[in-house]
Design an enzyme around this catalytic site. Structure first.
Site, PDB file in Angstrom:
ATOM      1  N   GLN A 195      46.318  10.579  50.102  1.00 45.21           N
ATOM      2  CA  GLN A 195      47.588   9.847  50.056  1.00 45.21           C
ATOM      3  C   GLN A 195      48.740  10.684  49.488  1.00 45.21           C
ATOM      4  O   GLN A 195      49.820  10.160  49.259  1.00 45.21           O
ATOM      5  CB  GLN A 195      47.433   8.519  49.303  1.00 45.21           C
ATOM      6  CG  GLN A 195      47.136   8.635  47.832  1.00 45.21           C
ATOM      7  CD  GLN A 195      46.806   7.286  47.207  1.00 45.21           C
ATOM      8  OE1 GLN A 195      45.729   6.733  47.425  1.00 45.21           O
ATOM      9  NE2 GLN A 195      47.715   6.736  46.426  1.00 45.21           N
ATOM     10  N   GLY A 208      49.179  -3.844  41.147  1.00 44.76           N
ATOM     11  CA  GLY A 208      50.449  -4.068  40.458  1.00 44.76           C
ATOM     12  C   GLY A 208      51.589  -4.251  41.448  1.00 44.76           C
ATOM     13  O   GLY A 208      51.649  -3.576  42.478  1.00 44.76           O
ATOM     14  N   ARG A 257      52.967   8.402  35.878  1.00 47.12           N
ATOM     15  CA  ARG A 257      53.843   9.571  36.048  1.00 47.12           C
ATOM     16  C   ARG A 257      54.911   9.683  34.962  1.00 47.12           C
ATOM     17  O   ARG A 257      55.515  10.745  34.814  1.00 47.12           O
ATOM     18  CB  ARG A 257      54.539   9.503  37.416  1.00 47.12           C
ATOM     19  CG  ARG A 257      53.582   9.752  38.581  1.00 47.12           C
ATOM     20  CD  ARG A 257      54.326   9.794  39.898  1.00 47.12           C
ATOM     21  NE  ARG A 257      53.525  10.318  40.986  1.00 47.12           N
ATOM     22  CZ  ARG A 257      52.907   9.585  41.908  1.00 47.12           C
ATOM     23  NH1 ARG A 257      52.989   8.259  41.852  1.00 47.12           N
ATOM     24  NH2 ARG A 257      52.208  10.150  42.870  1.00 47.12           N
ATOM     25  N   GLY A 296      49.940  -1.268  32.310  1.00 45.98           N
ATOM     26  CA  GLY A 296      49.974  -1.924  33.625  1.00 45.98           C
ATOM     27  C   GLY A 296      48.560  -2.094  34.161  1.00 45.98           C
ATOM     28  O   GLY A 296      48.177  -3.176  34.625  1.00 45.98           O
ATOM     29  N   HIS A 297      47.767  -1.019  34.078  1.00 48.13           N
ATOM     30  CA  HIS A 297      46.365  -1.116  34.526  1.00 48.13           C
ATOM     31  C   HIS A 297      45.585  -2.099  33.636  1.00 48.13           C
ATOM     32  O   HIS A 297      44.737  -2.840  34.116  1.00 48.13           O
ATOM     33  CB  HIS A 297      45.684   0.253  34.439  1.00 48.13           C
ATOM     34  CG  HIS A 297      46.290   1.300  35.307  1.00 48.13           C
ATOM     35  ND1 HIS A 297      46.955   2.390  34.808  1.00 48.13           N
ATOM     36  CD2 HIS A 297      46.332   1.434  36.660  1.00 48.13           C
ATOM     37  CE1 HIS A 297      47.372   3.156  35.799  1.00 48.13           C
ATOM     38  NE2 HIS A 297      47.019   2.598  36.934  1.00 48.13           N
ATOM     39  N   HIS A 332      47.332   2.938  31.822  1.00 44.18           N
ATOM     40  CA  HIS A 332      48.370   2.475  30.898  1.00 44.18           C
ATOM     41  C   HIS A 332      48.328   0.945  30.873  1.00 44.18           C
ATOM     42  O   HIS A 332      47.443   0.331  31.502  1.00 44.18           O
ATOM     43  CB  HIS A 332      49.742   3.012  31.308  1.00 44.18           C
ATOM     44  CG  HIS A 332      50.087   2.737  32.748  1.00 44.18           C
ATOM     45  ND1 HIS A 332      50.360   1.478  33.225  1.00 44.18           N
ATOM     46  CD2 HIS A 332      50.164   3.574  33.824  1.00 44.18           C
ATOM     47  CE1 HIS A 332      50.620   1.537  34.516  1.00 44.18           C
ATOM     48  NE2 HIS A 332      50.503   2.795  34.910  1.00 44.18           N
TER      49      HIS A 332
END
Ligand code: PAF
Length: 289
Positions: A61, A147, A187, A36-37, A34
C-alpha cells in the site's frame, strides 16, 4: 496475550475460537500503536469474546516514493500496549509470511478512489484491500475496527466487504485527538517541533470550514478556498488536497447537503498528514459525525 507470527498458527486458533462459538473482534494496524489504536482495541474488547490485533506494515500500500522505509516501528512498545488493552492474540507476520510468492492475482479498487488519497496515492487502496482480504481470511473475524481518520479507507473497505461478501461487520470508530486537536497518528512522531506546532491547524482549518457550513454556506468551492487559505496562513506545509465531497460515495457535489466529508492532506518535510470531518446536514443541523 499470545504473539503469533505464522498464518497457519493463527488460522488454527481462529478455527478453535469459531468452534467454541466465540465472537471475534479484529483490529488491523501497521503498529507504532497510539491512543487511536487503543480506542479501537477497547471497543473491540467491549463487543467481542476474543480480540485479535495485527501489526503489519504492508509494503503493497506504499508507493515507490512514499515512507515505507521510514514508517515508525516499535514492536516491544506495541506488545506492551496490546497487553494493556487485553488483546488476546497479537499477529505479527513478516512480509515473507504474508506474501511468500509473487502474487498471481491482483485487486483493483475502481470506485471511491478518484479523489482524496486514492488520487494522490495511486495503487494505495489496491494494496489496502489486498492485505485486508488476506487478513479477513486468516483471522475470520465477526467485527473489524477502523478509525474514522482514514474515512476513505472505511468507505473503500465497506465496499470490499459488500462486493466480495465477506461475512464481517465494519465498525468505524471516532478519531482520537491531541489536546490541541491534532489527530493521533503513528506518523506524528516524524514531525519536527515546529511542524508539530503547525500541524494543529489542520483540524482548526476543518473547524473553520465546518462553522461556515453551519452558518449556511452551501457552495463547496467557497469552503475549500476558505480551508486552504487558513492552512496556508498558519502552516508552511504543502497542501496535497482540500476537498468537500459527498460521503461515503466520495463524488463531487455542487451544493452541500446530506452527508458530506471535508478532508485535508498536507505534506510536511518527512510526513504527509490527513484529517477529515464527516458532516450530516439533514434538517440543516450540520452535525459532525
Ligand atoms: O489503516 C491502516 O493502518 C492500514 O491501512 C491497514 C488497515 C492496517 C491495512 O494495512
Amino acid at each position: 496475550m499470545e504473539i503469533v507470527r505464522s498464518v497457519a498458527n493463527l488460522q488454527q486458533y481462529t478455527c478453535e475460537f469459531r468452534e467454541k462459538g466465540c465472537k471475534i473482534g479484529f483490529v488491523p494496524t501497521m503498529g507504532f500503536l497510539h491512543e487511536g489504536h487503543q480506542r479501537l482495541m477497547q471497543q473491540a474488547r467491549a463487543e467481542n469474546d476474543i480480540v485479535i490485533a495485527s501489526i503489519f506494515v504492508n509494503p503493497l500500500q506504499f508507493g515507490a516514493n512514499e515512507d515505507y522505509e521510514t514508517y515508525p516501528r516499535n514492536e516491544n512498545q506495541d506488545v506492551s500496549v496490546s497487553k494493556s488493552e487485553k488483546v488476546d492474540i497479537l499477529f505479527i507476520p513478516t512480509v515473507a509470511e504474508m506474501y511468500p510468492e509473487e502474487p498471481s492475482i491482483t485487486m483493483q479498487v475502481t470506485k471511491r478512489t478518484e479523489a482524496l488519497c486514492g488520487k494522490s496515492r495511486p495503487g494505495h487502496f489496491d494494496g489496502v484491500v489486498t492485505v485486508l482480504s488476506k487478513l479477513f481470511h486468516i483471522v475470520n473475524p465477526h467485527n473489524v475496527y477502523f478509525g474514522k481518520k482514514d474515512a476513505q479507507q472505511v468507505a473503500v473497505v465497506d465496499a470490499l466487504v459488500k462486493d466480495l461478501n465477506f461475512p464481517v461487520t465494519i465498525v468505524p470508530v471516532d478519531t482520537v485527538r491531541e489536546n490541541d486537536g491534532l489527530a493521533k497518528s503513528s506518523r506524528n512522531v516524524n514531525l519536527t517541533k515546529e511542524e508539530r506546532e503547525e500541524a494543529k491547524f489542520l483540524y482548526k482549518a476543518l473547524r473553520v470550514g465546518h462553522q461556515s457550513i453551519i452558518d449556511g454556506e452551501k457552495n463547496p468551492i467557497t469552503i475549500v478556498k476558505e480551508v486552504k487559505a487558513f492552512i496556508k496562513q498558519h502552516t508552511r506545509g504543502k497542501i496535497d488536497y482540500v476537498e468537500l465531497l459527498d460521503y461515503p460515495e466520495l463524488t463531487s457535489i455542487d451544493e452541500i447537503s446530506g452527508q458530506v466529508i471535508l478532508a485535508v492532506a498536507v505534506f510536511f518535510d518527512k510526513v504527509r498528514l490527513i484529517d477529515n470531518m464527516i458532516i450530516q446536514l439533514d434538517n440543516n443541523s450540520g452535525m459532525e459525525l
